[in-house]
Write a protein that holds these residues in place. Sequence first.
Motif, mmCIF file in Angstrom:
data_model
loop_
_atom_site.group_PDB
_atom_site.id
_atom_site.type_symbol
_atom_site.label_atom_id
_atom_site.label_comp_id
_atom_site.label_asym_id
_atom_site.label_seq_id
_atom_site.Cartn_x
_atom_site.Cartn_y
_atom_site.Cartn_z
ATOM 1 N N LYS A 40 0.822 -1.212 0.000
ATOM 2 C CA LYS A 40 0.000 0.000 0.000
ATOM 3 C C LYS A 40 0.859 1.267 0.000
ATOM 4 O O LYS A 40 0.653 2.175 -0.817
ATOM 5 N N TYR A 41 1.834 1.350 0.915
ATOM 6 C CA TYR A 41 2.602 2.602 0.989
ATOM 7 C C TYR A 41 3.543 2.738 -0.198
ATOM 8 O O TYR A 41 3.800 3.851 -0.685
ATOM 9 N N LEU A 42 4.083 1.614 -0.708
ATOM 10 C CA LEU A 42 4.975 1.695 -1.849
ATOM 11 C C LEU A 42 4.238 2.102 -3.122
ATOM 12 O O LEU A 42 4.784 2.832 -3.964
ATOM 13 N N ALA A 43 3.004 1.650 -3.285
ATOM 14 C CA ALA A 43 2.218 2.071 -4.447
ATOM 15 C C ALA A 43 2.005 3.577 -4.426
ATOM 16 O O ALA A 43 2.119 4.254 -5.458
ATOM 17 N N SER A 44 1.713 4.110 -3.251
ATOM 18 C CA SER A 44 1.523 5.554 -3.116
ATOM 19 C C SER A 44 2.828 6.296 -3.415
ATOM 20 O O SER A 44 2.827 7.339 -4.081
ATOM 21 N N TRP A 45 3.944 5.755 -2.929
ATOM 22 C CA TRP A 45 5.253 6.376 -3.175
ATOM 23 C C TRP A 45 5.561 6.380 -4.671
ATOM 24 O O TRP A 45 6.036 7.387 -5.218
ATOM 25 N N ILE A 46 5.299 5.254 -5.345
ATOM 26 C CA ILE A 46 5.540 5.163 -6.793
ATOM 27 C C ILE A 46 4.685 6.179 -7.539
ATOM 28 O O ILE A 46 5.150 6.836 -8.484
ATOM 29 N N ASN A 47 3.427 6.326 -7.118
ATOM 30 C CA ASN A 47 2.534 7.294 -7.748
ATOM 31 C C ASN A 47 3.142 8.699 -7.698
ATOM 32 O O ASN A 47 3.160 9.431 -8.692
ATOM 33 N N THR A 48 3.673 9.071 -6.532
ATOM 34 C CA THR A 48 4.305 10.384 -6.383
ATOM 35 C C THR A 48 5.549 10.489 -7.256
ATOM 36 O O THR A 48 5.763 11.505 -7.933
#
Length: 503
Positions: free
Chosen positions: A177-185
């Motif tokens: 979950k947090y890595l997907a958000s980081w990748i999005n940014t």
Amino acid sequence: MNLTKLLVVCTIVISFGSNAAEHQRKIDIDSKVVTNHKATINGERINYSVASGTQPVWNEQGEPTATLYYNYYKKDKVDDLSKRPLLISFNGGPGSASVWMHIAYTGPRVLKIDDEGYPVQPYGMKDNPYSVLDVADIVFVNPVNTGYSRVLPDKDGKMPSKEEQQKQFFGVNADIKYLASWINTFVTRNGRSLSPKFLIGESYGTTRVSGLAKELQSAHWWFLNGVVLVSPTDIGINRDGPVKAANRLPYFAATAWHHKVLPAHLQQKDLLELLSEVEAFTLNQYLPALAKGAFISEQDKQSIAERVALYSGLSKQFVLQNNLDVSDDAFWKELLRDQGYILGRLDSRYLGIDKRDAGDSPDYFPELSAWLHAFTPSINHYIREELNYKTDVQYNMLANVHPWDRTNNHTGEQLRAAMAENPYLNVLVQAGYYDGATNYFDAKYTMWQLDPSGKMRDRLSFKGYRSGHMMYLRHEDLKASNDDLREFILESLTSQTRSAKYK
């Protein structure tokens, strides 16, 4: 104490106190250093930049909760980024930095080692003429606590508890979950929204990227072109019991062949010819025999034990003493016991020595010791001196992220669902024949079970190599694995000329 001495003491104390905050060992939350380089890759002279820095992880309230260290390799003078692939790279562990694939596989600078992958001194780096930087930009990501990535204190300066950290970062689904958000940014910050996107993960990183494929589609609406699973875990696909036991045998055979302890008629075969024979026996005879458990006939038990011993290099007696089910630990200790050696786990070409030849498992794993020996000084020197990223924070090769929450691991199903929803998404599996941690036949089995319908089997491919968990450490396989990865990326791009639909 006289007044002069008192003033000196006070001055020292005041001076120390005023600078203490400035000298805390902490990483910048949001930072970037860019350096420029040249390389000859796949016969092409390339100019490229490397952005080394940190980018925050934010919670739902928009507060930074951690910062992740990354290295972003970008080819210069690319006119149209919409046609330039982006390869996002993760290692595993969980708790491993991105160092391994960064400076030994796909990056343009790699570890100085011998042709078989063993450390040599003086340690250092050399050019990698096989890197895929000619066809794709690459970002190497370090999850929380690995590399220079760190958990951050809250707005009041208080660090979250161990339980709070686990909930946010240290588990199969929290990690995704947090890595997907980081990748999005990262993708939006760096203008890569239109670029073809690929994920590559090694070992536990395969669990990570399998889940990310679906999470990126579902939560951030990023659709990928490819996922690469290097030395994959089970990605949540059950392979326990007789399957787990039987699947070890082809790996045992490969290792025994490498150490030249098989009978002459098997030893003279090429490795792949031998493995084809052992795989057929495993699926058609060994697995059904193990499924019978204690109710196998004595005649069949003796016959199977004889064949397992033949292919594994172990004695028939030893196989029978283990009820036909020889564990990895037992194999690593037993195969070369009479020569006084133990075998490596991640790469069973490596040998070690134990305090006692007796026992049922090795004292340590010699391959990991050898790798840490060479990788640690090299990555620290490379980042600081060549990439010019300087910090006193320790680069964590292997970080404390445990206990890791492994519940509700459905990452294999998430990858299957992502493929079903996205006709552009292809999957490549890469594995080393001498890997005893995530053995190559388990990798094949996982690929076979990923899509039981068989409707997507033409989008799944497997490549094997004559080395271990980090198959790219062997020079011949560094070239082969990068060539296979390059071909996979280019073929996946070719499919974009067709509309994303079935039929």
